[in-house]
Scaffold this motif. Structure first.
Motif, short mmCIF file in Angstrom:
data_model
loop_
_atom_site.label_atom_id
_atom_site.label_comp_id
_atom_site.label_asym_id
_atom_site.label_seq_id
_atom_site.Cartn_x
_atom_site.Cartn_y
_atom_site.Cartn_z
N ARG A 209 0.84 -1.20 0.00
CA ARG A 209 0.00 0.00 0.00
C ARG A 209 0.88 1.26 0.00
O ARG A 209 2.05 1.22 0.42
CB ARG A 209 -0.91 0.01 1.23
N VAL A 210 0.29 2.35 -0.44
CA VAL A 210 0.98 3.63 -0.46
C VAL A 210 1.38 4.00 0.97
O VAL A 210 0.61 3.84 1.92
CB VAL A 210 0.07 4.71 -1.07
N GLY A 211 2.60 4.48 1.12
CA GLY A 211 3.11 4.90 2.42
C GLY A 211 3.98 3.88 3.12
O GLY A 211 4.66 4.22 4.10
N GLN A 212 4.01 2.63 2.62
CA GLN A 212 4.85 1.61 3.24
C GLN A 212 6.32 1.85 2.93
O GLN A 212 6.69 2.19 1.80
CB GLN A 212 4.46 0.21 2.75
N GLU A 213 7.17 1.64 3.94
CA GLU A 213 8.60 1.69 3.74
C GLU A 213 9.08 0.33 3.25
O GLU A 213 8.76 -0.71 3.86
CB GLU A 213 9.32 2.07 5.03
N VAL A 214 9.83 0.32 2.15
CA VAL A 214 10.24 -0.93 1.52
C VAL A 214 11.67 -0.82 1.02
O VAL A 214 12.25 0.27 0.93
CB VAL A 214 9.32 -1.28 0.31
N CYS A 215 12.24 -1.96 0.69
CA CYS A 215 13.46 -2.01 -0.13
C CYS A 215 13.18 -2.98 -1.27
O CYS A 215 12.23 -3.77 -1.20
CB CYS A 215 14.69 -2.38 0.68
N ALA A 216 13.97 -2.89 -2.33
CA ALA A 216 13.59 -3.61 -3.54
C ALA A 216 14.80 -4.07 -4.33
O ALA A 216 15.82 -3.38 -4.40
CB ALA A 216 12.71 -2.72 -4.42
N LEU A 217 14.64 -5.24 -4.93
CA LEU A 217 15.59 -5.75 -5.92
C LEU A 217 15.16 -5.22 -7.28
O LEU A 217 13.99 -5.32 -7.65
CB LEU A 217 15.57 -7.28 -5.92
N LEU A 218 16.10 -4.66 -8.04
CA LEU A 218 15.77 -4.01 -9.31
C LEU A 218 16.60 -4.60 -10.45
O LEU A 218 17.70 -5.10 -10.24
CB LEU A 218 16.08 -2.51 -9.23
N ALA A 219 16.06 -4.49 -11.66
CA ALA A 219 16.84 -4.79 -12.86
C ALA A 219 17.57 -3.54 -13.35
O ALA A 219 18.39 -3.60 -14.26
CB ALA A 219 15.93 -5.32 -13.96
N GLY A 220 17.28 -2.41 -12.73
CA GLY A 220 17.87 -1.13 -13.07
C GLY A 220 16.98 -0.02 -12.55
O GLY A 220 15.85 -0.26 -12.11
N GLY A 221 17.51 1.22 -12.56
CA GLY A 221 16.69 2.36 -12.22
C GLY A 221 16.79 2.87 -10.80
O GLY A 221 16.09 3.80 -10.42
#
Length: 325
Positions: A80-92
């Motif tokens: 949901r909007v407002g959640q703190e996250v980290c992410a694996l990306l292919a780029g960007g």
């Protein structure tokens, strides 16, 4: 928004902080307002023109980030909007915002700063998928980690120790104290010592059960020599070249396995499965403090060129982060 672009491949000064279009969430995606990204070797290669992003990925560097969700596609229900996250990306990741497949998101672990969380996704997914999922490291075994002072190396040391393995690690001697603090039992100065002899010495001649290698060709023969019977060599980098000679006889005699993997180009479903494995098996170790993000320093995203210069010197320990805002 603004992002680090590469108008022409080249040295660190090829990185330019530019105005670019804002991302929109496609089906199954969310948009993350980036608080930090991290510098990985792949970013340096991309800057030099040697490692283009996969089809459909943003053109900007950055294989991981942390931040706050600012938009979601209608079909995304878990986040949901407002959640703190980290992410694996292919780029960007080197940008103020990035669109991320929902399957590649992770919650920020309890007790970890939002900015420092950017140091976790790529290393956690790379190390867990190779050392645990592929090589099957278990308690009582010996893990040899090359490039121990890197983000990958510092995470692999901690995960190996958490799994009950004895960790041997190659790194410059100046980094040995820090690696011992992380749990490495036997740091080896690759410039002054023969890591094959050292592995044999500390294992009473048996060798390493699992080797995590970032060097590739230049270490191939010695890595096979360092393997224990039934050992597993996993190659995840080519800093020492891409073509080497493999002694099949030596590998057969040890009933050894050689595997080579890459994470960035995997299909979305495979990445999502790895992320879920990390969330289930690694995140509890991070939240308990058994594993922690190792951050050498933080620099503003606008100083990405300086961050690349620093990583190229190999003088850092852990991750160099790029912050936004």
């Amino acid at each position: 928004m603004r992002a680090i672009t590469i108008p022409e491949p080249g040295g660190p000064d090829a990185l330019v902080w530019s105005e670019v279009p804002d991302p929109e969430p496609g089906p199954g995606e969310v948009v993350v307002d980036v608080r930090a990204s991290a510098v990985n070797r792949a970013d340096l290669l991309q800057r030099q023109g040697h490692y283009p992003p996969p089809a459909g990925a943003p053109a900007y560097p950055g294989l991981e980030c942390s931040g706050v969700i600012s938009a979601t596609a209608p079909d995304v229900t878990e986040w949901r909007v407002g959640q703190e996250v980290c992410a694996l990306l292919a780029g960007g990741g080197y940008a103020e915002r990035v669109a991320v497949p929902a399957g590649q998101l992770l919650p920020v672990p309890a007790g970890v700063d939002l900015v420092d969380a950017a140091a976790l996704p790529e290393v956690a997914c790379t190390v867990w998928s190779n050392v645990v999922r592929l090589a099957g490291l278990s308690a009582g075994e010996t893990l040899l980690v090359h490039g121990g002072g890197s983000g990958i190396g510092t995470f692999a040391v901690q995960l190996g120790v958490a799994l009950g393995a004895t960790v041997v690690v190659t790194a410059r001697s100046a980094k040995h104290g820090r690696l011992r603090e992380l749990g490495a039992a036997h740091p080896v100065d690759y410039r002054e010592q023969d890591f094959v002899a050292e592995v044999r010495r500390v294992t009473d001649g048996r060798g390493a059960d699992v080797i995590l290698d970032i060097m590739g060709a230049s270490y191939l023969g010695r890595n096979v020599s360092a393997l224990a019977t039934g050992g597993r060599l996993v190659i995840i980098g080519m800093q020492g070249g891409r073509k080497g000679e493999l002694d099949i006889g030596a590998l057969l005699a040890k009933r050894g396995t050689v595997a080579a993997t890459a994470l960035r180009s995997r299909p979305l479903a495979e990445k999502a499965a790895i992320v879920q494995g990390v969330r289930a098996q690694v995140w509890p170790l991070v939240e308990s403090g058994t594993i922690r993000p190792i951050v050498d320093r933080r620099l503003p995203m606008t100083e990405a060129a300086q961050a690349h210069r620093l990583v190229e010197t190999n003088d850092h320990v852990g991750k160099v982060l790029l912050t936004v805002g």
